[in-house]
Write a protein that holds these residues in place. Sequence first.
Motif, PDB file in Angstrom:
ATOM      1  N   ALA A  74       0.837  -1.206   0.000  1.00  0.00           N
ATOM      2  CA  ALA A  74       0.000   0.000   0.000  1.00  0.00           C
ATOM      3  C   ALA A  74       0.874   1.259   0.000  1.00  0.00           C
ATOM      4  O   ALA A  74       0.579   2.246  -0.698  1.00  0.00           O
ATOM      5  N   HIS A  75       1.953   1.232   0.765  1.00  0.00           N
ATOM      6  CA  HIS A  75       2.894   2.364   0.824  1.00  0.00           C
ATOM      7  C   HIS A  75       3.504   2.616  -0.566  1.00  0.00           C
ATOM      8  O   HIS A  75       3.575   3.754  -1.038  1.00  0.00           O
ATOM      9  N   GLU A  76       3.899   1.538  -1.259  1.00  0.00           N
ATOM     10  CA  GLU A  76       4.505   1.707  -2.593  1.00  0.00           C
ATOM     11  C   GLU A  76       3.468   2.213  -3.606  1.00  0.00           C
ATOM     12  O   GLU A  76       3.795   3.014  -4.483  1.00  0.00           O
ATOM     13  N   GLY A  78       1.125   4.193  -2.846  1.00  0.00           N
ATOM     14  CA  GLY A  78       1.084   5.623  -2.520  1.00  0.00           C
ATOM     15  C   GLY A  78       2.197   6.389  -3.233  1.00  0.00           C
ATOM     16  O   GLY A  78       1.961   7.442  -3.830  1.00  0.00           O
ATOM     17  N   HIS A  79       3.405   5.830  -3.216  1.00  0.00           N
ATOM     18  CA  HIS A  79       4.513   6.478  -3.946  1.00  0.00           C
ATOM     19  C   HIS A  79       4.177   6.559  -5.433  1.00  0.00           C
ATOM     20  O   HIS A  79       4.438   7.571  -6.087  1.00  0.00           O
ATOM     21  N   TYR A  80       3.609   5.481  -5.963  1.00  0.00           N
ATOM     22  CA  TYR A  80       3.288   5.452  -7.393  1.00  0.00           C
ATOM     23  C   TYR A  80       2.294   6.578  -7.737  1.00  0.00           C
ATOM     24  O   TYR A  80       2.495   7.331  -8.692  1.00  0.00           O
ATOM     25  N   ASN A  89      13.815   6.849  -6.548  1.00  0.00           N
ATOM     26  CA  ASN A  89      13.364   5.476  -6.344  1.00  0.00           C
ATOM     27  C   ASN A  89      13.353   5.217  -4.852  1.00  0.00           C
ATOM     28  O   ASN A  89      14.306   5.543  -4.152  1.00  0.00           O
ATOM     29  N   HIS A  90      12.249   4.661  -4.357  1.00  0.00           N
ATOM     30  CA  HIS A  90      12.127   4.491  -2.917  1.00  0.00           C
ATOM     31  C   HIS A  90      12.531   3.097  -2.483  1.00  0.00           C
ATOM     32  O   HIS A  90      11.951   2.123  -2.928  1.00  0.00           O
ATOM     33  N   ASN A  91      13.520   3.025  -1.636  1.00  0.00           N
ATOM     34  CA  ASN A  91      13.888   1.773  -0.982  1.00  0.00           C
ATOM     35  C   ASN A  91      13.384   1.879   0.435  1.00  0.00           C
ATOM     36  O   ASN A  91      13.889   2.690   1.209  1.00  0.00           O
ATOM     37  N   ASP A  92      12.365   1.104   0.767  1.00  0.00           N
ATOM     38  CA  ASP A  92      11.729   1.307   2.061  1.00  0.00           C
ATOM     39  C   ASP A  92      12.158   0.283   3.091  1.00  0.00           C
ATOM     40  O   ASP A  92      11.968  -0.909   2.902  1.00  0.00           O
ATOM     41  N   ASP A  93      12.717   0.795   4.165  1.00  0.00           N
ATOM     42  CA  ASP A  93      13.132  -0.100   5.243  1.00  0.00           C
ATOM     43  C   ASP A  93      12.230   0.150   6.446  1.00  0.00           C
ATOM     44  O   ASP A  93      11.253   0.890   6.370  1.00  0.00           O
ATOM     45  N   SER A  95      12.506   1.918   8.912  1.00  0.00           N
ATOM     46  CA  SER A  95      12.312   3.289   9.396  1.00  0.00           C
ATOM     47  C   SER A  95      11.348   4.064   8.508  1.00  0.00           C
ATOM     48  O   SER A  95      10.447   4.720   8.999  1.00  0.00           O
ATOM     49  N   SER A  96      11.456   3.943   7.186  1.00  0.00           N
ATOM     50  CA  SER A  96      10.522   4.721   6.366  1.00  0.00           C
ATOM     51  C   SER A  96       9.104   4.178   6.472  1.00  0.00           C
ATOM     52  O   SER A  96       8.133   4.879   6.257  1.00  0.00           O
ATOM     53  N   LEU A  97       8.978   2.880   6.835  1.00  0.00           N
ATOM     54  CA  LEU A  97       7.644   2.295   6.958  1.00  0.00           C
ATOM     55  C   LEU A  97       7.086   2.420   8.367  1.00  0.00           C
ATOM     56  O   LEU A  97       5.982   1.996   8.635  1.00  0.00           O
ATOM     57  N   GLN A 111       7.846  12.648   1.424  1.00  0.00           N
ATOM     58  CA  GLN A 111       7.246  11.607   0.591  1.00  0.00           C
ATOM     59  C   GLN A 111       6.967  10.335   1.393  1.00  0.00           C
ATOM     60  O   GLN A 111       5.947   9.688   1.202  1.00  0.00           O
ATOM     61  N   GLU A 112       7.879   9.972   2.289  1.00  0.00           N
ATOM     62  CA  GLU A 112       7.651   8.767   3.096  1.00  0.00           C
ATOM     63  C   GLU A 112       6.445   8.948   4.001  1.00  0.00           C
ATOM     64  O   GLU A 112       5.632   8.043   4.160  1.00  0.00           O
ATOM     65  N   SER A 113       6.343  10.131   4.573  1.00  0.00           N
ATOM     66  CA  SER A 113       5.218  10.338   5.468  1.00  0.00           C
ATOM     67  C   SER A 113       3.902  10.367   4.679  1.00  0.00           C
ATOM     68  O   SER A 113       2.888   9.822   5.127  1.00  0.00           O
TER      69      SER A 113
HETATM   70 ZN   LIG Z   1       8.617   4.840   0.956  1.00  0.00          ZN
END
Ligand SMILES: [Zn+2]
Length: 262
Positions: A74-76, A78-80, A89-93, A95-97, A111-113
């Motif tokens: 769902a988070h990705e 959202g980025h899309y 390009n988002h690499n989500d670990d 902490s960003s999640l 953007q992460e938030s």
């Molecule tokens: Zn992200």
Amino acid sequence: MNNPRKLALSLLEDFGITNPQDVDVIDIAYALNIPVRHNQLKGCEGRITHAKNQSMITLNNSEKFITRQRFTIAHEIGHYLMHRKEPINHNDDISSLSWFNNKNNLEILKQESEANEFASELLLPTDQFLICIESQYFSPELIRSVSDRFKVSRTSVIHRFVEHGNHPICVFYTRNNKVHYWRKSEFFKYYIKNITKLPPPGDSVCAEYFNENTIYPNEESKQEISKSTWLEVNNEYANDIFYEFCLVHSSVNLAISVIWED
Ligand SMILES: [Zn+2]
């Protein structure tokens, strides 16, 4: 200006989804023409990459929790929907999640938030959450029941409770035995001890995990602590009863502590 929550609700409406707990987020990704594949990823749970006319989501195949996978997809998405035109390009670990992002770039932080807000509303719309918690005090059981019902992580339900609950709580994120971040309800009236970047208080449940590897079973997850454990209080109130619920993600050495009083 993005409005992640509104965007999530309009996506649910477009797809005719009234019960988000029944939704397979992978189906939504496919319907948006975003393939989802599993692969071994180092130090991240998921990512989205954008080519000129095509985006693709990759999930870490070592992530076993279905709730975390759903949130990551769902988070990705959202980025899309909000950020694909920007060359990041988002690499989500973890902490960003997890809302305690420690990345330094302000644009990425924003953007992460936004992606987290989008994911959280898509999987658990605020109006449905409010119905679930109406007139209920905070308790680990309440968090577990909402999490099970909507197939969202306990961590994200705790965050929703900070924002919308009618019972004040404070949440601490401690990773590798250092407190990284805390967040409290608007009506939580106490001062927090200055412990950021330090180990958690020695008499906290969180410290029991880091020092002795203690993880309480569900039925004992509401643990009694003192008001002075995490809070700055006058001596006369120091021993007043407070409670701590410590949620442990041992794979990333992260403990999320919620404190509250009855
Ligand atoms: Zn992200």
